[in-house]
Scaffold this motif. Sequence first.
Motif, mmCIF file in Angstrom:
data_model
loop_
_atom_site.group_PDB
_atom_site.id
_atom_site.type_symbol
_atom_site.label_atom_id
_atom_site.label_comp_id
_atom_site.label_asym_id
_atom_site.label_seq_id
_atom_site.Cartn_x
_atom_site.Cartn_y
_atom_site.Cartn_z
ATOM 1 N N ALA A 123 0.840 -1.187 0.000
ATOM 2 C CA ALA A 123 0.000 0.000 0.000
ATOM 3 C C ALA A 123 0.882 1.248 0.000
ATOM 4 N N GLY A 124 0.587 2.173 -0.901
ATOM 5 C CA GLY A 124 1.386 3.386 -1.022
ATOM 6 C C GLY A 124 2.484 3.305 -2.048
ATOM 7 N N ALA A 159 -0.522 4.307 -5.438
ATOM 8 C CA ALA A 159 -1.589 3.327 -5.192
ATOM 9 C C ALA A 159 -1.788 3.240 -3.681
ATOM 10 N N GLU A 160 -2.676 4.063 -3.151
ATOM 11 C CA GLU A 160 -2.903 4.100 -1.714
ATOM 12 C C GLU A 160 -3.412 2.770 -1.183
ATOM 13 N N HIS A 161 -4.182 2.090 -2.019
ATOM 14 C CA HIS A 161 -4.692 0.769 -1.655
ATOM 15 C C HIS A 161 -4.423 -0.192 -2.813
ATOM 16 N N ILE A 162 -4.030 -1.394 -2.482
ATOM 17 C CA ILE A 162 -3.775 -2.407 -3.512
ATOM 18 C C ILE A 162 -5.064 -3.200 -3.701
ATOM 19 N N ASP A 163 -5.863 -2.767 -4.661
ATOM 20 C CA ASP A 163 -7.144 -3.424 -4.913
ATOM 21 C C ASP A 163 -7.078 -4.242 -6.204
ATOM 22 N N GLN A 199 4.007 6.335 -0.057
ATOM 23 C CA GLN A 199 3.170 6.488 1.134
ATOM 24 C C GLN A 199 2.988 5.138 1.838
ATOM 25 N N GLY A 200 2.371 5.188 3.000
ATOM 26 C CA GLY A 200 1.921 3.994 3.701
ATOM 27 C C GLY A 200 3.002 2.969 3.984
#
Length: 348
Positions: free
Chosen positions: A229-230, A244-248, A275-276
């Motif tokens: 994430a990030g 990619a703030e979230h890996i979806d 980030q993250g």
Amino acid sequence: MSNSETAAAAEIMLNETYAYGKPQVQASFKQTPTDFQVNEILGFEPEADVKGQHHWLQIEKSGVNTDHVARALAQFVDIQARNVSFSGMKDRHAVTTQWFSVELPATKLVDWNAFAEPGVRILQAVKSNRKLRRGTHKWNEFSITLRDVSNVNELLARVEKIKAGVPNYFGEQRFGYQGSNLTKAEGMFAGRRIKDRNLRSIVLSAARSYLFNQYVSTRLAQHGTALLAGDVMQLTGSHSFFVAEHIDTTVLQRVASGDIEVTGPMPGRGRSPVQGAAQEFEEALLAQFKPWLEGIERAGVDQSRRAMWLQAENLVVDSEQNVVRLRFRLTTGSFATSVLRELAQVTS
């Protein structure tokens, strides 16, 4: 990194994490220059202009390096070597084709057919009003012959595996003989001045490349191919990025299709966009090299990103007895040695 560690950099590089486990196959490479052939692909045609002051030359060379050719061209037309430019460096121990541009007064006529230098042949010459700049070409096409292959079937099986990609490591040639460029970098970061601007650029590039390799190797060892994430993602074939703030599912599908690529850090000035969880990992890893990070920032180099994975495009393989020939294409800035190290333990 200490002096003793720097001196052992070449050995360290051999121990970078493998994507598919260290290969047990052994092979010989570069027994002759024709065993390693590289063709530089611009991706466009030079813009011809008979009144232009830049002479674009496509040159085939064997047994000489790029700088030697540039100096020979400068001497032939009686100019400074700095007025000869090229897009990329090419291996000395190979048969390669690449482009140069020579800046001359627009009215000066040159008979390039009269140029004579051992191991060098001009294939074509085009006058243009544009200068050829570093990193201009789009691809390098490789033709590689491996000899004395200990297990051809096993090597061919690994070829199938690497079609999914290999770590985009910088090759050991980036770091100089026995890691000498890294030794110079450590000296520069400790206060030793390097007056030669070209050498200074080479040393800084080596330091940043080494840190990138360490990031990729450590991340592969700890997280495998998993995204974090990030992560900073790059649109394939461009310099456009997003986080990619979230890996979806959408991100995973875009990576699988080759639409986007996960990147790693090329350290320098400025705040990294990561980030993250990806930020936590990156900062922890690079904190081990704080003096180097500070030295790179003092040198005025801006931070950037580089794709962590490398795809060998148009990969074709054939074999005969204990000889294997590979042909593939890589994007500019990638190293064929990063592909080879996943296939076999190669002795040059």
